[in-house]
Motif scaffolding. Structure first.
Motif, PDB file in Angstrom:
ATOM      1  N   ILE A 106       0.859  -1.030  -0.012  1.00 14.73           N
ATOM      2  CA  ILE A 106      -0.028   0.049   0.061  1.00 14.73           C
ATOM      3  C   ILE A 106       0.991   1.190   0.035  1.00 14.73           C
ATOM      4  O   ILE A 106       1.761   1.431   0.897  1.00 14.73           O
ATOM      5  CB  ILE A 106      -0.996   0.011   1.222  1.00 14.73           C
ATOM      6  CG1 ILE A 106      -1.795  -1.339   1.365  1.00 14.73           C
ATOM      7  CG2 ILE A 106      -1.683   1.374   1.263  1.00 14.73           C
ATOM      8  CD1 ILE A 106      -2.794  -1.211   2.534  1.00 14.73           C
ATOM      9  N   VAL A 107       0.582   2.069  -0.820  1.00 13.99           N
ATOM     10  CA  VAL A 107       1.353   3.192  -1.014  1.00 13.99           C
ATOM     11  C   VAL A 107       0.374   4.387  -0.992  1.00 13.99           C
ATOM     12  O   VAL A 107      -0.481   4.745  -1.424  1.00 13.99           O
ATOM     13  CB  VAL A 107       2.136   3.719  -2.624  1.00 13.99           C
ATOM     14  CG1 VAL A 107       2.489   4.970  -2.463  1.00 13.99           C
ATOM     15  CG2 VAL A 107       3.257   2.485  -2.549  1.00 13.99           C
ATOM     16  N   ALA A 108       0.682   5.215   0.055  1.00 11.25           N
ATOM     17  CA  ALA A 108      -0.204   6.530   0.580  1.00 11.25           C
ATOM     18  C   ALA A 108       0.173   7.711  -0.343  1.00 11.25           C
ATOM     19  O   ALA A 108       1.557   7.999  -0.066  1.00 11.25           O
ATOM     20  CB  ALA A 108      -0.208   6.653   1.911  1.00 11.25           C
ATOM     21  N   LEU A 109      -0.774   8.245  -1.100  1.00 13.10           N
ATOM     22  CA  LEU A 109      -0.150   9.442  -2.078  1.00 13.10           C
ATOM     23  C   LEU A 109      -1.204  10.607  -1.297  1.00 13.10           C
ATOM     24  O   LEU A 109      -2.218  10.610  -1.476  1.00 13.10           O
ATOM     25  CB  LEU A 109      -0.660   9.508  -3.287  1.00 13.10           C
ATOM     26  CG  LEU A 109      -0.362  10.656  -4.220  1.00 13.10           C
ATOM     27  CD1 LEU A 109       1.062  10.837  -4.417  1.00 13.10           C
ATOM     28  CD2 LEU A 109      -0.877   9.975  -5.746  1.00 13.10           C
ATOM     29  N   VAL A 110      -0.222  11.407  -0.489  1.00 12.49           N
ATOM     30  CA  VAL A 110      -1.028  12.513   0.197  1.00 12.49           C
ATOM     31  C   VAL A 110      -0.248  13.804  -0.266  1.00 12.49           C
ATOM     32  O   VAL A 110       0.711  14.021  -0.725  1.00 12.49           O
ATOM     33  CB  VAL A 110      -0.924  12.319   1.638  1.00 12.49           C
ATOM     34  CG1 VAL A 110      -1.468  10.906   1.931  1.00 12.49           C
ATOM     35  CG2 VAL A 110       0.656  12.071   2.285  1.00 12.49           C
ATOM     36  N   GLY A 111      -0.925  14.982   0.380  1.00 15.14           N
ATOM     37  CA  GLY A 111      -0.666  16.426  -0.041  1.00 15.14           C
ATOM     38  C   GLY A 111      -1.872  17.203   0.015  1.00 15.14           C
ATOM     39  O   GLY A 111      -2.646  17.028   0.234  1.00 15.14           O
ATOM     40  N   PRO A 112      -1.500  18.426  -0.122  1.00 18.83           N
ATOM     41  CA  PRO A 112      -2.388  19.534   0.189  1.00 18.83           C
ATOM     42  C   PRO A 112      -3.453  19.482  -1.186  1.00 18.83           C
ATOM     43  O   PRO A 112      -3.064  18.754  -2.102  1.00 18.83           O
ATOM     44  CB  PRO A 112      -1.755  20.977   0.003  1.00 18.83           C
ATOM     45  CG  PRO A 112      -0.405  20.380  -0.514  1.00 18.83           C
ATOM     46  CD  PRO A 112      -0.058  19.104   0.003  1.00 18.83           C
ATOM     47  N   ASN A 113      -4.678  19.998  -1.060  1.00 21.43           N
ATOM     48  CA  ASN A 113      -5.483  20.247  -2.445  1.00 21.43           C
ATOM     49  C   ASN A 113      -4.814  20.846  -3.410  1.00 21.43           C
ATOM     50  O   ASN A 113      -4.021  21.829  -3.206  1.00 21.43           O
ATOM     51  CB  ASN A 113      -6.787  20.782  -1.874  1.00 21.43           C
ATOM     52  CG  ASN A 113      -7.471  19.981  -0.768  1.00 21.43           C
ATOM     53  OD1 ASN A 113      -7.494  18.861  -0.880  1.00 21.43           O
ATOM     54  ND2 ASN A 113      -8.484  20.764  -0.227  1.00 21.43           N
ATOM     55  N   GLY A 114      -4.821  20.266  -4.605  1.00 25.24           N
ATOM     56  CA  GLY A 114      -4.495  20.957  -5.798  1.00 25.24           C
ATOM     57  C   GLY A 114      -3.090  20.729  -6.138  1.00 25.24           C
ATOM     58  O   GLY A 114      -2.375  21.390  -6.845  1.00 25.24           O
ATOM     59  N   ALA A 115      -2.542  19.519  -5.313  1.00 23.93           N
ATOM     60  CA  ALA A 115      -1.034  19.282  -5.520  1.00 23.93           C
ATOM     61  C   ALA A 115      -0.874  18.391  -6.773  1.00 23.93           C
ATOM     62  O   ALA A 115       0.181  18.219  -6.935  1.00 23.93           O
ATOM     63  CB  ALA A 115      -0.408  18.610  -4.300  1.00 23.93           C
ATOM     64  N   GLY A 116      -2.139  17.625  -7.409  1.00 21.32           N
ATOM     65  CA  GLY A 116      -1.935  17.028  -8.405  1.00 21.32           C
ATOM     66  C   GLY A 116      -2.162  15.416  -8.210  1.00 21.32           C
ATOM     67  O   GLY A 116      -1.780  14.914  -9.075  1.00 21.32           O
ATOM     68  N   LYS A 117      -2.536  15.233  -7.050  1.00 22.32           N
ATOM     69  CA  LYS A 117      -2.821  13.814  -6.760  1.00 22.32           C
ATOM     70  C   LYS A 117      -3.682  13.020  -7.754  1.00 22.32           C
ATOM     71  O   LYS A 117      -3.423  12.012  -8.144  1.00 22.32           O
ATOM     72  CB  LYS A 117      -3.284  13.749  -5.378  1.00 22.32           C
ATOM     73  CG  LYS A 117      -2.305  14.490  -4.443  1.00 22.32           C
ATOM     74  CD  LYS A 117      -2.809  14.025  -2.775  1.00 22.32           C
ATOM     75  CE  LYS A 117      -4.235  14.724  -2.580  1.00 22.32           C
ATOM     76  NZ  LYS A 117      -4.026  16.151  -2.615  1.00 22.32           N
ATOM     77  N   THR A 118      -4.929  13.718  -7.805  1.00 29.48           N
ATOM     78  CA  THR A 118      -6.016  13.126  -8.751  1.00 29.48           C
ATOM     79  C   THR A 118      -5.578  12.960  -9.902  1.00 29.48           C
ATOM     80  O   THR A 118      -5.753  12.283 -10.861  1.00 29.48           O
ATOM     81  CB  THR A 118      -7.254  13.891  -8.582  1.00 29.48           C
ATOM     82  OG1 THR A 118      -7.990  13.684  -7.225  1.00 29.48           O
ATOM     83  CG2 THR A 118      -8.355  13.581  -9.554  1.00 29.48           C
ATOM     84  N   SER A 119      -4.784  14.135 -10.573  1.00 31.14           N
ATOM     85  CA  SER A 119      -4.326  14.024 -12.067  1.00 31.14           C
ATOM     86  C   SER A 119      -3.366  12.976 -12.140  1.00 31.14           C
ATOM     87  O   SER A 119      -3.583  12.120 -13.211  1.00 31.14           O
ATOM     88  CB  SER A 119      -3.535  15.386 -12.282  1.00 31.14           C
ATOM     89  OG  SER A 119      -4.532  16.516 -12.331  1.00 31.14           O
ATOM     90  N   LEU A 120      -2.400  12.678 -11.297  1.00 29.53           N
ATOM     91  CA  LEU A 120      -1.513  11.500 -11.305  1.00 29.53           C
ATOM     92  C   LEU A 120      -2.308  10.470 -11.148  1.00 29.53           C
ATOM     93  O   LEU A 120      -2.074   9.261 -12.173  1.00 29.53           O
ATOM     94  CB  LEU A 120      -0.569  11.614 -10.184  1.00 29.53           C
ATOM     95  CG  LEU A 120       0.419  10.369 -10.163  1.00 29.53           C
ATOM     96  CD1 LEU A 120       1.466  10.833 -11.432  1.00 29.53           C
ATOM     97  CD2 LEU A 120       1.227  10.561  -8.821  1.00 29.53           C
ATOM     98  N   ILE A 121      -3.071  10.085 -10.302  1.00 27.95           N
ATOM     99  CA  ILE A 121      -3.896   8.724 -10.433  1.00 27.95           C
ATOM    100  C   ILE A 121      -4.520   8.198 -11.671  1.00 27.95           C
ATOM    101  O   ILE A 121      -4.802   7.465 -12.078  1.00 27.95           O
ATOM    102  CB  ILE A 121      -4.652   8.524  -9.009  1.00 27.95           C
ATOM    103  CG1 ILE A 121      -4.956   7.115  -8.662  1.00 27.95           C
ATOM    104  CG2 ILE A 121      -6.014   9.319  -9.156  1.00 27.95           C
ATOM    105  CD1 ILE A 121      -5.671   6.955  -7.379  1.00 27.95           C
ATOM    106  N   GLU A 122      -5.339   9.559 -12.271  1.00 25.57           N
ATOM    107  CA  GLU A 122      -6.176   9.285 -13.445  1.00 25.57           C
ATOM    108  C   GLU A 122      -5.190   9.019 -14.708  1.00 25.57           C
ATOM    109  O   GLU A 122      -5.445   8.452 -15.712  1.00 25.57           O
ATOM    110  CB  GLU A 122      -6.846  10.646 -13.800  1.00 25.57           C
ATOM    111  CG  GLU A 122      -7.981  11.084 -12.832  1.00 25.57           C
ATOM    112  CD  GLU A 122      -8.846  12.116 -13.122  1.00 25.57           C
ATOM    113  OE1 GLU A 122      -9.737  12.204 -12.678  1.00 25.57           O
ATOM    114  OE2 GLU A 122      -8.430  13.177 -13.743  1.00 25.57           O
ATOM    115  N   SER A 123      -3.913   9.560 -14.809  1.00 24.71           N
ATOM    116  CA  SER A 123      -2.796   9.456 -15.877  1.00 24.71           C
ATOM    117  C   SER A 123      -2.621   7.840 -15.530  1.00 24.71           C
ATOM    118  O   SER A 123      -2.213   7.292 -16.766  1.00 24.71           O
ATOM    119  CB  SER A 123      -1.476  10.129 -15.430  1.00 24.71           C
ATOM    120  OG  SER A 123      -0.858   9.709 -14.558  1.00 24.71           O
ATOM    121  N   ILE A 124      -2.698   7.028 -14.501  1.00 25.51           N
ATOM    122  CA  ILE A 124      -2.249   5.700 -14.200  1.00 25.51           C
ATOM    123  C   ILE A 124      -3.356   4.837 -14.731  1.00 25.51           C
ATOM    124  O   ILE A 124      -3.131   3.898 -15.649  1.00 25.51           O
ATOM    125  CB  ILE A 124      -2.057   5.353 -12.694  1.00 25.51           C
ATOM    126  CG1 ILE A 124      -0.632   5.986 -12.327  1.00 25.51           C
ATOM    127  CG2 ILE A 124      -1.740   3.808 -12.710  1.00 25.51           C
ATOM    128  CD1 ILE A 124      -0.331   5.880 -11.046  1.00 25.51           C
TER     129      ILE A 124
END
Length: 236
Positions: free
Chosen positions: A33-51
């Motif tokens: 399990i890898v936790a991808l965390v950070g403030p809102n607008g950091a690009g987390k959703t964009s990264l997961i959508e690219s995968i």
């Protein structure tokens, strides 16, 4: 289940004028399990959508073992064993819980095995999914993923709209998926709760990875987590 890792090599995702996130490199292994965390607008959703193929990556490569998959469609990536739970609950509200789960549990035996891990759903098996509470609906989504036995599961803000106490009840289910051999990338706003079940962590801020490493190191040094969130010293 295939033992090949999911690998990101200098991945960038752009929206509009420029990159939302760039230079991302990490490997997600089955059973971890890898936790991808950070403030809102950091690009987390964009990264997961690219995968998963929702959004194309603008640079870098996404590999499944030795095979490049970032040129595949979303459907083709799903066939390789990548499942994506997007923000918000994606149940079919007019279908019963049984019917929702039967979309991935292909036999009565698979349905029975899935429900053994979700006893709360067994009690609501013939209820319309749209009548369930938010936590129960999220449980249906996780149960569908469990029945599908994906090689990799990408979860984007599972806690969205849920009380922390409800979210805490769902976290052990994510751990069970990993124990069964699924690699999980967990994007989550409740940082401490996500880190509590993760093996590794990535902290992103301002479109870059500011920390990549063990959860233990991050949790033992609050200043390190604080600096990573602010985009300060990088510890990758």
């Amino acid at each position: 289940m295939n033992a090949n890792p999911l690998i990101l090599e200098d991945v960038a995702v752009s929206r509009g004028a420029g990159p939302v996130i760039s230079g991302v490199r990490f490997a997600l292994h089955p059973g971890r399990i890898v936790a991808l965390v950070g403030p809102n607008g950091a690009g987390k959703t964009s990264l997961i959508e690219s995968i998963s193929g929702v959004t194309p990556n603008s640079a870098g490569r996404i590999m499944l073992g030795e095979t490049r998959i970032d040129r595949l469609t979303r459907v083709e990536r799903a066939r390789t064993g990548i499942s994506h739970i997007e923000q918000g609950r994606a149940v079919f509200p007019s279908l019963t819980v049984r019917e929702n789960l039967s979309l991935t549990a292909r036999t009565p035996q698979e349905l029975k095995e899935t429900l053994a891990h979700f006893p709360e759903l067994e009690k609501r098996i013939d209820s319309a999914a749209g009548l369930l509470s938010g936590g129960e609906q999220q449980m249906v989504v996780l149960a569908r993923a469990f029945a599908a036995q994906p090689q990799f599961l990408l979860i984007d803000e599972m806690s969205l709209g849920l009380a922390p106490v409800v979210f805490m009840r769902l976290l052990p289910i994510v751990s069970k998926l990993a124990e069964a051999g699924t690699g999980v990338l967990l994007v989550e706003q409740f940082t401490e709760l996500a880190l509590g079940i993760a093996d590794e962590a990535l902290v992103v801020a301002s479109g870059t990875v500011n920390y990549q490493g063990t959860v233990e190191a991050l949790r033992s040094d609050p200043d390190l987590l604080h600096r990573a969130y602010l985009g300060g010293d990088r510890a990758v």
